[in-house]
Design a protein around this motif. Structure first.
Motif, PDB file in Angstrom:
ATOM      1  N   ILE A  63      14.817  81.712  69.316  1.00  0.00           N
ATOM      2  CA  ILE A  63      13.888  80.894  68.282  1.00  0.00           C
ATOM      3  C   ILE A  63      14.455  80.676  67.163  1.00  0.00           C
ATOM      4  O   ILE A  63      14.398  79.595  66.235  1.00  0.00           O
ATOM      5  N   LEU A  64      14.909  81.930  66.361  1.00  0.00           N
ATOM      6  CA  LEU A  64      15.493  81.782  65.179  1.00  0.00           C
ATOM      7  C   LEU A  64      16.628  80.852  65.062  1.00  0.00           C
ATOM      8  O   LEU A  64      16.929  79.890  63.955  1.00  0.00           O
ATOM      9  N   ASP A  65      17.459  81.149  66.065  1.00  0.00           N
ATOM     10  CA  ASP A  65      18.719  80.370  65.982  1.00  0.00           C
ATOM     11  C   ASP A  65      18.982  78.668  66.458  1.00  0.00           C
ATOM     12  O   ASP A  65      19.647  77.945  66.277  1.00  0.00           O
ATOM     13  N   ARG A  66      18.016  78.658  67.530  1.00  0.00           N
ATOM     14  CA  ARG A  66      17.695  77.088  68.020  1.00  0.00           C
ATOM     15  C   ARG A  66      19.080  76.567  68.530  1.00  0.00           C
ATOM     16  O   ARG A  66      19.459  75.309  68.229  1.00  0.00           O
ATOM     17  N   GLY A  67      19.985  77.418  69.173  1.00  0.00           N
ATOM     18  CA  GLY A  67      21.174  76.946  69.628  1.00  0.00           C
ATOM     19  C   GLY A  67      22.205  76.430  68.407  1.00  0.00           C
ATOM     20  O   GLY A  67      23.071  75.894  68.689  1.00  0.00           O
ATOM     21  N   LYS A  68      22.072  76.968  67.310  1.00  0.00           N
ATOM     22  CA  LYS A  68      22.929  76.546  66.176  1.00  0.00           C
ATOM     23  C   LYS A  68      23.683  77.680  65.755  1.00  0.00           C
ATOM     24  O   LYS A  68      23.791  78.133  64.491  1.00  0.00           O
ATOM     25  N   LEU A 104      28.844  93.933  60.095  1.00  0.00           N
ATOM     26  CA  LEU A 104      27.862  94.348  59.067  1.00  0.00           C
ATOM     27  C   LEU A 104      27.912  95.820  58.757  1.00  0.00           C
ATOM     28  O   LEU A 104      27.134  96.267  57.935  1.00  0.00           O
ATOM     29  N   GLY A 105      28.634  96.659  59.913  1.00  0.00           N
ATOM     30  CA  GLY A 105      28.634  97.977  59.497  1.00  0.00           C
ATOM     31  C   GLY A 105      27.282  98.542  60.280  1.00  0.00           C
ATOM     32  O   GLY A 105      27.056  99.726  59.771  1.00  0.00           O
ATOM     33  N   TYR A 106      26.602  97.965  60.983  1.00  0.00           N
ATOM     34  CA  TYR A 106      25.414  98.573  61.393  1.00  0.00           C
ATOM     35  C   TYR A 106      25.955  99.382  63.135  1.00  0.00           C
ATOM     36  O   TYR A 106      26.648  98.740  63.924  1.00  0.00           O
ATOM     37  N   LYS A 107      25.249 100.379  63.098  1.00  0.00           N
ATOM     38  CA  LYS A 107      25.308 101.131  64.394  1.00  0.00           C
ATOM     39  C   LYS A 107      24.272 100.641  65.357  1.00  0.00           C
ATOM     40  O   LYS A 107      23.221 100.303  64.997  1.00  0.00           O
ATOM     41  N   SER A 132      11.374  82.683  60.419  1.00  0.00           N
ATOM     42  CA  SER A 132      12.846  82.234  59.980  1.00  0.00           C
ATOM     43  C   SER A 132      12.869  81.907  58.415  1.00  0.00           C
ATOM     44  O   SER A 132      13.811  81.835  58.112  1.00  0.00           O
ATOM     45  N   LYS A 133      11.887  82.130  57.777  1.00  0.00           N
ATOM     46  CA  LYS A 133      11.913  82.022  56.298  1.00  0.00           C
ATOM     47  C   LYS A 133      12.550  83.485  55.558  1.00  0.00           C
ATOM     48  O   LYS A 133      11.600  84.265  55.386  1.00  0.00           O
ATOM     49  N   LYS A 191      21.185  82.319  61.296  1.00  0.00           N
ATOM     50  CA  LYS A 191      19.797  82.378  60.974  1.00  0.00           C
ATOM     51  C   LYS A 191      19.526  84.072  61.285  1.00  0.00           C
ATOM     52  O   LYS A 191      18.819  84.597  60.643  1.00  0.00           O
ATOM     53  N   THR A 192      19.811  84.462  62.506  1.00  0.00           N
ATOM     54  CA  THR A 192      19.653  85.800  63.033  1.00  0.00           C
ATOM     55  C   THR A 192      20.220  86.662  61.936  1.00  0.00           C
ATOM     56  O   THR A 192      19.531  87.744  61.775  1.00  0.00           O
ATOM     57  N   GLU A 193      21.370  86.413  61.645  1.00  0.00           N
ATOM     58  CA  GLU A 193      22.199  87.356  60.738  1.00  0.00           C
ATOM     59  C   GLU A 193      21.452  87.481  59.342  1.00  0.00           C
ATOM     60  O   GLU A 193      21.042  88.748  58.894  1.00  0.00           O
ATOM     61  N   GLU A 194      20.789  86.396  58.899  1.00  0.00           N
ATOM     62  CA  GLU A 194      20.235  86.285  57.665  1.00  0.00           C
ATOM     63  C   GLU A 194      18.810  87.196  57.767  1.00  0.00           C
ATOM     64  O   GLU A 194      18.663  87.852  56.652  1.00  0.00           O
TER      65      GLU A 194
END
Length: 272
Positions: free
Chosen positions: A200-205, A251-254, A178-179, A209-212
């Protein structure tokens, strides 16, 4: 506070399922806990009494946070014979669920991405043992997990693999994925695996964090998976993650989707 935390770490890690988590991670949890509960810090700074209510509460809260954030996919028997790949994979909750379709997963995955020569595996658990099923002759595999025990086990496995195949390089390290600043410094790769990691990254928030992390990973392709069964084992009514699809679009990701009996994979191509 540092002295107090050093004394608390062994107690927090006495539980079997938490024993393999790094001291650094436990320290971070305790620091955040004491910032949130300054009264507990003040009381324990005066006197450490293992029978006191404050001591018991700190240990309980720290363990709860570790289980919530990092305790979902810990391996049960880390000293399995490392050459018995199927035995190790079956000892881990997430890889055990994947056992029935591993042999189908990688051919379908690589038909989209091409065969990789460099792989990053974030929050890897024991998934790197499945490299045996990838049928890749030349590969560099970089694995990262919060558990010191799993990292030690993986490096033993990689060492054996490297003696068997001079074209294979494997390395596992302890890292809190997550860092984001650490993720940015990882080796450039063809594919990054993020299997059952976003919760685990987002922890319900939300999903910030996943995007980062997605943006930070130095990889051409991302493979992000989600369970399609509920905790009780029943099929989810809506297994697709629309938020993931909206995020990729923004994000422009396929992306393409691979769906199996109990797990859904988003195969994402970074870049516009």
């Amino acid at each position: 506070m540092n002295t107090l935390i050093k004394k608390l770490i062994p107690k927090v890690k006495q539980k079997k399922e938490l024993a393999g988590i790094s001291d650094g991670t436990v320290t971070e949890v305790l620091v955040k806990l004491f910032k949130r509960e300054p009264k507990l810090l003040k009381e324990l700074s005066i006197m450490i009494n293992e029978k006191s209510a404050a001591y018991t509460q700190v240990i309980k809260l720290a363990r709860a946070e570790l289980r919530r954030s990092y305790g979902l996919f810990r391996v049960e028997k880390v000293e399995e014979e490392i050459k018995d790949v199927h035995k190790v994979l079956s000892s881990h909750s997430s890889t055990k669920e994947r056992a029935s379709f591993y042999s189908e997963l990688y051919p379908r995955l690589f038909s989209i991405t091409g065969k990789p020569t460099i792989v990053i595996d974030l929050g890897c658990g024991v998934n790197p043992f499945s490299v045996e099923l990838m049928e890749l002759q030349r590969l560099k595999y970089y694995a990262y997990d919060i558990s010191e025990k799993e990292v030690k086990l993986l490096n033993r496995f990689f060492s054996v693999k490297q003696t068997e195949n001079k074209n294979f390089v494997g390395k596992a390290e302890v890292m809190d994925v997550s860092k984001v600043e650490l993720v940015k410094k990882l080796p450039s790769a063809d594919i990054c695996f993020m299997f059952k990691l976003t919760d685990i990254l987002d922890r319900g928030k939300g999903h910030k964090k996943t995007e980062e992390v997605l943006k930070a990973v130095p990889s051409k392709w991302l493979v992000i998976s989600f369970p399609t069964l509920t905790m009780s084992g029943k099929p989810m009514t809506a297994p697709r993650r629309r938020w993931m699809e909206w995020l990729c679009k923004r994000l422009g990701y396929k992306y393409q989707i691979l769906e199996f009996e109990n797990e859904l994979f988003y195969v994402v191509r970074k870049g516009r």
